[in-house]
Design a protein around this motif. Structure first.
Motif, short mmCIF file in Angstrom:
data_model
loop_
_atom_site.label_atom_id
_atom_site.label_comp_id
_atom_site.label_asym_id
_atom_site.label_seq_id
_atom_site.Cartn_x
_atom_site.Cartn_y
_atom_site.Cartn_z
N GLU A 49 0.86 -1.63 0.22
CA GLU A 49 0.23 0.12 -0.02
C GLU A 49 0.90 1.65 0.31
OE1 GLU A 49 -2.41 -0.88 3.43
OE2 GLU A 49 -4.08 -1.61 2.37
N ARG A 50 1.69 0.92 0.38
CA ARG A 50 2.80 2.48 0.56
C ARG A 50 3.36 2.36 -0.51
NH1 ARG A 50 4.91 6.07 5.36
NH2 ARG A 50 2.90 5.21 5.73
N VAL B 40 1.78 2.18 -3.86
CA VAL B 40 0.69 2.88 -3.86
C VAL B 40 0.70 3.64 -3.92
CG1 VAL B 40 -1.90 2.93 -4.43
CG2 VAL B 40 -1.13 0.45 -4.00
N LEU B 41 0.70 4.60 -1.96
CA LEU B 41 1.10 6.17 -1.58
C LEU B 41 1.78 6.61 -2.33
CD1 LEU B 41 0.33 8.38 -0.07
CD2 LEU B 41 0.96 7.39 1.44
N GLU B 42 3.18 6.50 -2.28
CA GLU B 42 4.50 7.24 -2.99
C GLU B 42 4.64 7.28 -4.46
OE1 GLU B 42 5.91 8.79 -0.72
OE2 GLU B 42 6.11 8.15 1.08
N VAL C 88 -0.70 6.59 -6.89
CA VAL C 88 -1.55 6.88 -6.97
C VAL C 88 -1.84 8.61 -8.02
CG1 VAL C 88 -1.44 8.04 -4.82
CG2 VAL C 88 -4.01 7.54 -5.37
N GLU C 89 -1.43 9.14 -7.63
CA GLU C 89 -1.06 10.58 -8.31
C GLU C 89 -0.91 10.55 -9.59
OE1 GLU C 89 1.66 12.44 -6.17
OE2 GLU C 89 -0.02 13.91 -4.62
N TYR D 22 -1.89 7.41 -11.63
CA TYR D 22 -2.86 6.38 -11.67
C TYR D 22 -3.21 5.77 -13.02
CZ TYR D 22 -5.16 2.64 -11.48
OH TYR D 22 -5.98 0.44 -11.39
N ARG E 198 2.27 11.65 2.27
CA ARG E 198 3.69 11.77 1.45
C ARG E 198 4.90 13.19 1.57
NH1 ARG E 198 3.75 11.43 -4.96
NH2 ARG E 198 5.82 11.39 -4.79
N GLU F 41 -4.29 4.57 3.61
CA GLU F 41 -3.95 3.60 2.45
C GLU F 41 -4.67 2.48 1.46
OE1 GLU F 41 1.39 3.92 3.40
OE2 GLU F 41 0.08 2.08 3.71
N LEU G 150 -9.16 12.91 -8.24
CA LEU G 150 -8.19 13.03 -6.66
C LEU G 150 -8.69 14.52 -6.11
CD1 LEU G 150 -4.75 11.08 -7.21
CD2 LEU G 150 -6.70 10.01 -6.15
#
Lengths: 160, 156
Positions: A83-84, A86-88, A91-92, A94, B37, B59, B72
């Motif tokens: 999941e980390r 995905v976050l790092e 996601v932004e 995608y 982040r 998450e 988003l």
């Protein structure tokens, strides 16, 4: 030269005669130091091919509710996608990256532990190195599971 | 003293607390994600005007957003937040935090004062660090890495 190794049996002594086994104040100390990681529940776990897409990986995380996927090529671990990641990394952007292979976004060379390591090694990977998911390998380098903080705590709780 | 007794005697305020990202429920997801982040933190806490925790955007919320295909930039974090927030008070015994993580499955716990005001964050990581401090002779001495220990040896 052969007489060089000849010894008088009277001069030999047990090299372990002075061995003193470690003493522990609590059962939990003993378990952390001596019980192997194989004693910790490391299954179930999910694995994915490095060539699978990010979309497939995100779907697997969503459908399973798991927080990590071990990225396995053949039988060998090549990375971990969490999941980390995905976050790092995902996601932004995608929509642009969801079709790319997961190997482009996974964490390579994750900290691993072996089934035969003491359970304290898994605790160190979590507490000292700060990893939430620690892959477990056997001596043939094949994946055997993953240890999370919750699984580590559950192991400890058995030895309270 | 057993570890369980120790957990019962010591207070949560002695755990390593992290600063929480506290946000209004209308915050858009992109802003929350940017903060998560920046702070390398896996969650943001949704708070009311009195700074009391109302939900948690984590998450897993992000994964749900991606699968839902929403923007988003226009989606508020409250739409995908988890209302089941783990909340403990700073003067509760650490055992409460342990039970919330192990038995109830919380990864993050909001730590509040007596008035319910959010003062920090702990959870799996805080407890793991606490365990390491308690059992440093067993845990802190372990080798770590991505290679077998025989390949990590140093010196002659």
């Amino acid at each position: 030269m052969s007489s060089f190794f000849r010894m008088d049996p009277a001069e030999t002594c047990d090299p372990l005669s002075n061995f003193e086994p470690a003493e522990y104040d609590t059962e939990l100390e003993r378990a952390l130091a001596e019980d192997p990681i194989a004693e910790i529940d490391a299954k179930p776990y999910l694995q994915i091919s490095p060539h699978a897409s990010v979309l497939e990986a995100v779907e697997m995380l969503h459908d399973s509710g798991a927080a990590s996927l071990l990225v396995v090529d053949g039988e060998h671990l090549v990375g971990i996608f969490t999941e980390r990641d995905v976050l790092e990394k995902v996601v932004e952007k995608y929509p642009r990256v969801c079709g790319q292979p997961v190997e482009n976004f996974m964490t390579t060379n994750p900290t691993i532990v072996y089934q035969s390591d003491p359970s304290a090694a898994a605790a160190a990977a979590i507490a000292v190195a700060g990893h939430r998911h620690v892959p477990v390998l056997d001596m043939d380098e094949c994946v055997q599971g993953v240890i999370s903080p919750k699984r580590m705590f559950a192991f400890m709780q058995k030895h309270f | 003293m057993s570890f369980k007794e120790q957990l019962s005697r010591e207070q949560i305020r002695t755990l390593p607390l992290r600063d929480a990202i506290a946000l209004d429920e209308h915050t858009v997801a992109r802003a929350a994600i940017a903060l998560m982040r920046t702070h390398s933190l896996g969650c943001a806490v949704i708070v009311d005007p009195g700074c009391r925790p109302q939900g948690i955007f984590n998450e897993q919320s992000i994964i749900r957003m991606l699968m839902a295909g929403v923007s988003l930039d226009t989606t508020a974090i409250s739409a995908f937040a988890d209302p089941d927030v783990g909340i403990v008070r700073a003067d509760d015994p650490i055992l409460f935090a342990w039970q919330a993580v192990v038995d109830q499955g919380h990864r993050f716990l909001c730590v509040t004062d007596d008035e319910g005001y959010l003062i920090g964050l702990t959870g799996q990581r805080g407890l793991a660090e606490y365990v390491c401090d308690c059992y440093a002779k067993q845990i802190a001495v372990q080798r770590l890495g991505s290679a077998p220990w025989m390949l990590q040896r140093e010196g002659a």
